[in-house]
Design a protein around this motif. Structure first.
Motif, short mmCIF file in Angstrom:
data_model
loop_
_atom_site.label_atom_id
_atom_site.label_comp_id
_atom_site.label_asym_id
_atom_site.label_seq_id
_atom_site.Cartn_x
_atom_site.Cartn_y
_atom_site.Cartn_z
N PHE A 1 48.47 18.89 -51.07
CA PHE A 1 47.42 17.91 -51.62
C PHE A 1 46.05 18.26 -51.01
CE2 PHE A 1 45.38 14.08 -51.75
CZ PHE A 1 45.73 13.33 -52.83
N SER A 2 45.33 18.14 -52.17
CA SER A 2 43.61 18.34 -51.81
C SER A 2 42.87 17.04 -52.40
CB SER A 2 43.23 19.55 -52.43
OG SER A 2 43.85 20.56 -52.13
N PHE A 3 42.17 16.55 -51.38
CA PHE A 3 41.36 15.38 -51.86
C PHE A 3 40.13 15.98 -52.71
CE2 PHE A 3 42.54 13.64 -47.49
CZ PHE A 3 43.31 12.50 -47.89
N LEU A 4 39.62 15.37 -53.63
CA LEU A 4 38.77 15.24 -54.56
C LEU A 4 37.64 14.51 -54.26
CD1 LEU A 4 40.32 15.72 -58.12
CD2 LEU A 4 39.27 17.58 -56.70
N ARG A 5 36.49 15.09 -53.74
CA ARG A 5 35.30 14.31 -53.22
C ARG A 5 34.07 14.54 -53.96
NH1 ARG A 5 36.79 12.00 -48.55
NH2 ARG A 5 38.23 12.99 -47.42
N ARG A 6 33.22 13.56 -54.58
CA ARG A 6 32.03 13.60 -55.21
C ARG A 6 31.31 14.22 -54.38
NH1 ARG A 6 31.67 7.39 -56.69
NH2 ARG A 6 30.70 7.31 -55.15
N PRO A 7 29.87 14.65 -54.75
CA PRO A 7 29.01 15.37 -54.03
C PRO A 7 28.42 14.27 -52.75
CG PRO A 7 28.45 15.98 -56.05
CD PRO A 7 29.54 14.71 -56.23
N ASP A 8 28.59 13.08 -52.94
CA ASP A 8 27.91 12.13 -51.87
C ASP A 8 29.40 11.92 -50.82
OD1 ASP A 8 29.92 10.61 -53.31
OD2 ASP A 8 28.64 8.93 -53.63
N GLY A 9 30.31 12.58 -51.13
CA GLY A 9 31.43 12.64 -50.15
C GLY A 9 32.74 11.52 -50.45
N HIS A 10 32.27 10.68 -51.34
CA HIS A 10 33.21 9.69 -51.68
C HIS A 10 34.55 10.55 -52.44
CE1 HIS A 10 34.70 5.60 -53.21
NE2 HIS A 10 34.99 6.09 -54.14
N GLU A 11 35.68 9.85 -52.07
CA GLU A 11 36.85 10.58 -52.32
C GLU A 11 37.37 9.77 -53.75
OE1 GLU A 11 41.74 9.89 -51.23
OE2 GLU A 11 40.37 9.87 -49.71
N ILE A 12 37.63 10.59 -54.91
CA ILE A 12 37.86 9.68 -56.09
C ILE A 12 39.30 10.01 -56.39
CG2 ILE A 12 35.50 10.19 -57.01
CD1 ILE A 12 38.29 12.20 -58.50
N GLY A 13 40.27 11.02 -55.74
CA GLY A 13 41.47 10.93 -56.14
C GLY A 13 41.74 12.49 -55.21
N GLY A 14 42.96 12.92 -55.99
CA GLY A 14 43.37 14.20 -55.24
C GLY A 14 43.98 14.98 -56.40
#
Length: 261
Positions: A181-194
């Motif tokens: 599993f890999s986290f997906l993060r926006r450029p600001d570091g906020h996790e949006i899903g994976g």
């Protein structure tokens, strides 16, 4: 309370909708499960129905005459829209990164501009450039969207595609040993899903998780309303259960650990 009062940053899950062949029965089921109320989407929008929590939109129901084709990754699933401040520009990035745009971009009245796309693995999702309609106006609390994750039999193309389109970064997850599993993060570091690699998955698809106060009670409500459900189980984050509505649409519900547990 988690109110959304402005457009979400690009790449954030911002809206969910479900194709339904029986709008009345669907409304009855989800009202029983989540306590939703409803109103018409907008003049000229046909029977498109907004699902409301405390009077604020949290999802949409799209009446259709036939369910999605079985080959579609969205068949039997809630469709997620990712936010963008430039639907046309993001659609071009989708195709440049190896995805496909199969509907739009097009204006949806004064409500926003949208496109439907697939990633290189065939997982469908939408793009939403909000105008009069922001998207989900309540999130991360019982009865509303809390999370979307991509499951795919081949995670490699997805892990290249989504950073290319949305400038996401990828992080590994040490909380789930043995799970790819890999986290997906926006450029600001906020996790949006994976992105979860599931080699025996029949297709790539975005999954939807709704928050509930009590997963066991939600399962009981789903069963009483004519759905089916798996047995709730605990992981390091939530107590979760898989639910299927009376029309074969599947999703998950999750309850946060109670204080002190």
């Amino acid at each position: 309370m988690s109110y959304v009062t402005s457009n979400q940053p690009t790449g954030t899950p911002t809206w969910i909708e479900l194709d339904v062949t029986d709008l009345r029965r669907a409304k009855d089921f989800y009202a029983a499960l989540f306590g939703w109320e409803y109103r018409a989407g907008a003049p000229g929008a046909g029977q498109y129905t907004l699902c409301l929590l405390r009077g604020r939109p949290v999802a949409g129901l799209m009446p259709v005459t036939e369910p999605a084709a079985p080959a579609s990754s969205s068949a039997g699933l809630w469709r997620v829209y990712l936010a963008t401040d430039d639907c046309d520009g993001t659609a071009k990035r989708v195709t440049d990164a190896g995805g496909t745009v199969f509907q739009g971009p097009q204006d949806v009245g004064d409500r926003g501009r949208a496109a439907l796309v697939t990633d290189p693995g065939g997982a469908e999702f939408g793009l939403w450039e909000g105008r009069a309609r922001l998207g989900c106006e309540i999130v991360n609390e019982p009865g509303s969207l809390v999370r979307n994750d991509l499951t795919t039999p081949d995670a490699g193309p997805a892990r290249a595609f989504y950073p290319a389109v949305f400038d996401f970064t990828l992080d590994s997850n040490e909380d789930l040993p043995g799970v790819d599993f890999s986290f997906l993060r926006r450029p600001d570091g906020h996790e949006i899903g994976g992105i979860m690699s599931v080699p025996d998955a029949p297709s790539a698809a975005w999954q939807t998780l709704f928050e509930v106060a009590d997963a066991d009670a939600a399962v009981e409500r789903a069963l009483a309303a004519g759905g089916t459900a798996g047995t709730p189980a605990d992981n390091v984050y939530v107590r979760m259960a898989e639910i299927t509505d009376p029309f074969g649409n599947s999703f998950q519900v999750g309850a946060r650990p109670r204080s002190g547990e």
